[in-house]
Scaffold this motif. Structure first.
Motif, short mmCIF file in Angstrom:
data_model
loop_
_atom_site.label_atom_id
_atom_site.label_comp_id
_atom_site.label_asym_id
_atom_site.label_seq_id
_atom_site.Cartn_x
_atom_site.Cartn_y
_atom_site.Cartn_z
N GLU A 13 0.87 -1.18 0.00
CA GLU A 13 0.00 0.00 0.00
C GLU A 13 0.90 1.22 0.00
N SER A 15 1.19 5.42 -0.02
CA SER A 15 0.66 6.78 0.08
C SER A 15 1.57 7.66 -0.78
N ASP A 18 3.20 13.82 -1.14
CA ASP A 18 2.50 15.09 -1.36
C ASP A 18 3.49 16.24 -1.50
N ASN A 80 -0.10 13.28 -7.08
CA ASN A 80 -1.06 13.33 -5.98
C ASN A 80 -1.78 14.68 -5.99
N ASP A 84 -4.09 13.22 -0.69
CA ASP A 84 -4.25 11.99 0.10
C ASP A 84 -4.35 10.75 -0.78
N ARG A 86 -3.81 7.36 -2.29
CA ARG A 86 -3.27 6.11 -1.78
C ARG A 86 -3.67 4.99 -2.72
N ARG A 227 6.38 2.30 7.78
CA ARG A 227 6.34 2.59 6.35
C ARG A 227 7.74 2.99 5.91
#
Length: 248
Positions: A13, A15, A18, A80, A84, A86, A227
């Motif tokens: 996963e 993210s 940003d 992005n 947010d 993901r 992460r």
């Protein structure tokens, strides 16, 4: 990522970063994979996937529920837009992406020198928990360097066509060619082994044999506790436990 998902795929996963780039768009480090197909399953947020491939330049919208995949040689940049974004990432040939299958779009002088490339690509630490300032700064620097080369490559493809990708593809191949013996080991122990197991199961079914079904089991993935900094964003991976899930 984990190498024991079905078909020897890897799942993580991500993210998407940003961090705004030089063009104002937030996202990660543009790169390609030399021997693995990658897929995005968008979980939340909105953005775009910019790609340079056999069709030239393409921008694909990313929104919840969207699924997009890209084959080896596709230069891709995740953007992005919502802040947010993901995605669930599914990678072919687990073991290869984690061991140098990807090549970032650094400027040519880095691509021509394997040592210079390695220094630019290296992170001092992958520990993302608690906000590792040194690791984040290094990830930002390599992202900006990849964007520098990407902008020039994108402009060349838009102006002169997909033939402009040839030099970058050749440079990527030169950078990874010393790793292919190790990759063959991952392939043999992963995707090839699982494909062979399926062939054996089909042969067993032809003979009405079901012995392999006696080893059926259910396995549960456990999230890692941190992460790490990846190319596109911060990666949440799973480890697969061999513990059988209890019935209810």
């Amino acid at each position: 990522m984990c190498s024991t998902f079905p078909g020897a795929t890897a799942v993580s996963e991500v993210s998407i970063y940003d961090w705004p780039g030089a063009d104002g768009a937030a996202g990660g480090s543009p790169h390609l994979h030399t021997a693995s197909t990658e897929a995005y399953v968008v979980q939340q947020g909105n953005g775009r996937l910019e790609t340079l491939d056999s069709r030239g330049f393409t921008s694909t919208p990313l929104e919840p529920g969207a699924v997009v995949w890209f084959t080896p040689g596709t230069v891709h940049r995740a953007i992005n837009d919502s802040g947010d974004l993901r995605v669930l990432v599914v990678m072919q040939n687990a073991g290869l992406p984690e061991n140098g299958d990807a090549v970032m779009t650094f400027p040519p002088e880095y691509l021509m020198d394997s040592d210079a490339y390695a220094r630019a690509a290296q992170l001092p630490s992958q520990n993302a928990d608690g906000g590792d300032v040194t690791a984040e700064a290094a990830a930002r620097r390599r992202r900006d360097l990849a964007l520098e080369g990407y902008f020039d490559l994108k402009a060349a493809v838009l102006e002169a066509g997909v033939a402009e990708l040839a030099d970058f593809h050749a440079a990527a191949a030169r950078l990874v060619r010393g790793r292919t013996d190790a990759w063959r080991g991952y392939l043999a122990g992963g995707a090839s082994r699982q494909a062979g197991a399926t062939a054996e199961q089909l042969a067993a079914l032809d003979a009405a044999e079901t012995f392999y079904m006696q080893e059926a089991r259910t396995t549960m993935g456990e999230r890692k506790t941190r992460r790490i900094y990846g190319m596109c964003g911060r990666i949440q991976a799973w480890e697969l436990s061999e513990t059988v899930v209890a019935g209810r």
